[in-house]
Scaffold this active site. Sequence first.
Site, PDB file in Angstrom:
ATOM      1  N   TRP A  27      -2.538   6.797  -3.417  1.00 55.42           N
ATOM      2  CA  TRP A  27      -3.531   5.924  -3.779  1.00 55.42           C
ATOM      3  C   TRP A  27      -4.415   6.874  -4.455  1.00 55.42           C
ATOM      4  O   TRP A  27      -5.037   8.058  -3.968  1.00 55.42           O
ATOM      5  CB  TRP A  27      -4.272   5.388  -2.659  1.00 55.42           C
ATOM      6  CG  TRP A  27      -5.671   4.424  -2.693  1.00 55.42           C
ATOM      7  CD1 TRP A  27      -5.648   3.444  -3.536  1.00 55.42           C
ATOM      8  CD2 TRP A  27      -6.646   4.596  -2.133  1.00 55.42           C
ATOM      9  NE1 TRP A  27      -6.903   2.881  -3.515  1.00 55.42           N
ATOM     10  CE2 TRP A  27      -7.422   3.542  -2.609  1.00 55.42           C
ATOM     11  CE3 TRP A  27      -6.963   5.373  -0.927  1.00 55.42           C
ATOM     12  CZ2 TRP A  27      -8.951   3.438  -1.842  1.00 55.42           C
ATOM     13  CZ3 TRP A  27      -8.206   5.386  -0.209  1.00 55.42           C
ATOM     14  CH2 TRP A  27      -9.410   4.114  -0.782  1.00 55.42           C
TER      15      TRP A  27
ATOM     16  N   ASP B 116      -2.838   7.450   7.025  1.00 54.22           N
ATOM     17  CA  ASP B 116      -3.532   6.408   6.448  1.00 54.22           C
ATOM     18  C   ASP B 116      -3.103   5.132   6.369  1.00 54.22           C
ATOM     19  O   ASP B 116      -1.712   5.182   5.786  1.00 54.22           O
ATOM     20  CB  ASP B 116      -3.965   6.895   5.030  1.00 54.22           C
ATOM     21  CG  ASP B 116      -4.630   5.634   4.452  1.00 54.22           C
ATOM     22  OD1 ASP B 116      -5.318   4.824   5.264  1.00 54.22           O
ATOM     23  OD2 ASP B 116      -5.192   5.821   3.361  1.00 54.22           O
TER      24      ASP B 116
ATOM     25  N   LYS C 106      -6.536  -5.204   4.381  1.00 49.88           N
ATOM     26  CA  LYS C 106      -5.430  -6.114   3.809  1.00 49.88           C
ATOM     27  C   LYS C 106      -5.021  -6.908   4.736  1.00 49.88           C
ATOM     28  O   LYS C 106      -4.599  -8.159   4.514  1.00 49.88           O
ATOM     29  CB  LYS C 106      -4.215  -4.877   3.244  1.00 49.88           C
ATOM     30  CG  LYS C 106      -4.703  -4.028   2.412  1.00 49.88           C
ATOM     31  CD  LYS C 106      -5.095  -4.698   0.940  1.00 49.88           C
ATOM     32  CE  LYS C 106      -5.340  -3.652  -0.169  1.00 49.88           C
ATOM     33  NZ  LYS C 106      -6.268  -2.501  -0.020  1.00 49.88           N
TER      34      LYS C 106
END
Length: 460
Positions: free
Chosen positions: A185, A266, A302
């Site tokens: 990311w 993460d 999300k």
Amino acid sequence: SFYARSRTVFKDFAVMKYSSLFLLFSAYPSIVSGFAGLQQHIHTSSSRPISNQLQMSYLDEVPLGPPDAILGIAAEFRASTNPQKVNVCVGAYRDENGQPWVLPSVRAAEESLLKSGAKKEYAPIDGDQEFVKRALKFAYGDSLDMENIAAVQTLSGTGACRIGGEFFARFLPPGTEILLPDPTWGNHIPIFANAGLVVKRYRYYSRKTNALDLDGMLEDLKGAKEGSVVLLHACAHNPTGCDPSMEQWKQISDLIFEKKLNVFFDSAYQGFASGNAEADASALRLFVKEGHSLALAQSFAKNFGLYGERCGTLSFVCPKGEAQTSTVLSQLKLIIRPMYSSPPIHGSSIVKTVLADEALRAQYYTECEFMANRIGDMRTTLVEKLKEAGSSHDWSHVTSQIGMFAFTGMNADMCTQLTEEHAIYLTKDGRISLAGLNPGNLEYVAKAVHAVTDGKSITA
């Protein structure tokens, strides 16, 4: 006599009074002239543009910053007037009509909070600890021993990474490296660099095979300095959607343990990746079981659809128990307090309410599975439509990936062509957000992808 002395005093006072008046009137023209000049100066200054008043400003030297790699593309999409435009850039779930979807379980939780008269008081520095406990059990499992976890509520996953990076920079030796997967990311890189860590990369994905580069990954981790931090995506790797198998995770775990590296997971897609929150936590729980020095950044953007609520946690596994937990927590609070003082409470209250209520929790799991299944359907159908459009490429890597994104193999030139000629907006690394696809645009996107890739390689 008293009378004579009084006349003398009165006479002296009169002389002083008239002398003062004489001086005042003598100076009157100058005073009036000066006052008029002051009025004119004030009028002139106030009517003069600010830009002319400031002869020099440090702001003149501030350079224009580049647009964000993802959010800048989203802005271009909004500005486009093409009626066929498609946004497959931003990682946010959309329904089959291309609209944002608020989970019914989330709406029910909000209604419950409203009826209960929930207050709007400040949260503590470390956040709502009831939310934190339920969030951690969601990630680590019901057998979690909270005495061995130091945890705080954060501003979603981004905030968790930033606070975690700051903690590492303060309490690991100066110059400590954090190893990030290549690719990762995009925001990971500036987050940890700005926190004061030395950012290094390890091989993760091979564009030659459009698959996990396990050998390259293990080789790079083997060469890492002892005590370095290695960041791992817990599931649904962003941007590739390519996760190690459990057998491969075991190999990775063994090497990291041998090298005495600090692990930073993460987790942004638990439950959203496969539709099964327990399965998506398997890698994290394996590393905890095997005794790693471990921290976790957790996001509910999300998987709960709480993008704008900025809801997450940061936790550290503390093997020495409550005393160590208290020490770590105290330092996390010292980092948070001058940075943003305390976290917002609405999103965390929603998650807490859903996870605490047996019926809402079961409903949530069903809704999360529904989102994951729709994404999976778009993944499969995209490949089918590419074949129907005449593509002869092997797109099996797309169907073998998991989560919100498809890492297509398209290069930057192909992506630019997609945007300029077909108004399909995506990042230049070939990542497509499958959530942006639906029955109304899928065939159009497939034909456009075929048009820009036909006769060209989609492997490096």
